[in-house]
Design an enzyme around this catalytic site. Structure first.
Site, PDB file in Angstrom:
ATOM      1  N   HIS A 132       0.840  -1.192   0.000  1.00  0.00           N
ATOM      2  CA  HIS A 132       0.000   0.000   0.000  1.00  0.00           C
ATOM      3  C   HIS A 132       0.880   1.249   0.000  1.00  0.00           C
ATOM      4  O   HIS A 132       2.092   1.172   0.207  1.00  0.00           O
ATOM      5  CB  HIS A 132      -0.930   0.018   1.215  1.00  0.00           C
ATOM      6  CG  HIS A 132      -2.127  -0.861   1.070  1.00  0.00           C
ATOM      7  ND1 HIS A 132      -2.065  -2.231   1.246  1.00  0.00           N
ATOM      8  CD2 HIS A 132      -3.419  -0.586   0.753  1.00  0.00           C
ATOM      9  CE1 HIS A 132      -3.275  -2.749   1.054  1.00  0.00           C
ATOM     10  NE2 HIS A 132      -4.101  -1.780   0.752  1.00  0.00           N
ATOM     11  N   LYS A 136      -0.439   4.729   4.600  1.00  0.00           N
ATOM     12  CA  LYS A 136      -1.357   3.804   5.273  1.00  0.00           C
ATOM     13  C   LYS A 136      -0.783   3.457   6.641  1.00  0.00           C
ATOM     14  O   LYS A 136       0.345   2.964   6.743  1.00  0.00           O
ATOM     15  CB  LYS A 136      -1.576   2.538   4.442  1.00  0.00           C
ATOM     16  CG  LYS A 136      -2.603   1.585   5.054  1.00  0.00           C
ATOM     17  CD  LYS A 136      -2.918   0.446   4.114  1.00  0.00           C
ATOM     18  CE  LYS A 136      -3.886  -0.557   4.726  1.00  0.00           C
ATOM     19  NZ  LYS A 136      -5.180   0.055   5.079  1.00  0.00           N
TER      20      LYS A 136
END
Length: 246
Positions: A132, A136
């Site tokens: 990600h 995040k």
């Protein structure tokens, strides 16, 4: 008459996307937009609450919404099986509230998890790599946790996967006995690969999110399912007609 929605986490990336989609729809309207400084009482008067806040805050937000008689769509990470199990008694039997928890609003991601569940019965070596964007805050991702838990459930009669040397930190974090490796990188939005190893072969099921546009169909699907939902529903796949895939 439009269904009134309170968006919690409205200033974040997903919150802004959901607010825009609701504004463009004919059947919903945003009546409250909450951020980390907002009083939760601001969601009173809405019919539905959408929580895309922060994993540490999500539990209190969802519990407040349930007690206020709202139906809740949760798009925040961090909802493991144990956490969901604690939530169910708060919702079961209530006609005025329901919760749909969606770790990932991408239809492609939901299908990838469903396909991984099918493959899990035929391989003993299984590992997950998820990547990600660098901002995040949680790892492993909610999608990876959900995938690992689904794989483990599919293998209930077979036992845990073969994960040698899992005491070494470089082998990833065990989730439901499955090693999960998390990458947080610039230039990445979201990606997950589940790799299955067998005698003389490997199988990989990979999904890549290329833009936030991939979430739109799943967000609207979940929102439109929420007014008639009951109890606790987990996963976008539960709202899809997967036929014989499950």
């Amino acid at each position: 008459m439009s269904t009134r929605v309170a968006v919690i986490g409205a200033t974040g990336r997903m919150g802004r996307l959901i607010t825009r989609l609701i504004g463009e729809s004919d059947d919903f309207e945003v009546v409250a937009s909450l951020d980390s400084r907002s009083d939760l009482s601001q969601m009173r008067g809405a019919d539905l609450a959408v929580d895309v806040s922060h994993p540490a805050a999500s539990g209190d937000i969802v519990e407040f919404a349930i007690q206020a008689g709202l139906r809740v769509l949760v798009g925040t990470s961090g909802w493991s099986q144990e956490r969901i199990a604690r939530l169910r008694p708060l919702v079961e039997g209530r006609e005025d509230s329901a919760v749909i928890i969606v770790p990932n609003f991408s239809v492609g991601s939901a299908l990838g998890t469903a396909l991984s569940e099918i493959a899990a019965r035929y391989f003993d070596s299984i590992e997950i790599i998820e990547a990600h964007h660098a901002h995040k805050v949680d790892s492993p991702s909610g999608t990876a946790v959900r995938t690992a838990e689904r794989i483990s459930a599919a293998r209930a009669e077979l036992g845990p996967v073969d994960a040698p040397h899992n005491d070494q930190r470089a082998r990833g974090q065990l989730v439901a006995s499955i090693p999960v490796h998390s990458l947080r990188l610039g230039g990445v939005l979201a990606s997950q690969q589940v790799t299955f190893g067998g005698t003389g072969e490997t199988l990989s099921i990979r999904h890549d999110t290329l833009s936030d546009d991939s979430y739109e169909r799943g967000i609207l699907l979940a929102l439109r399912a929420l007014p008639t939902a009951t109890g606790v529903t987990v996963g976008l796949d539960a709202l899809l007609d997967l036929g014989g895939a499950r």
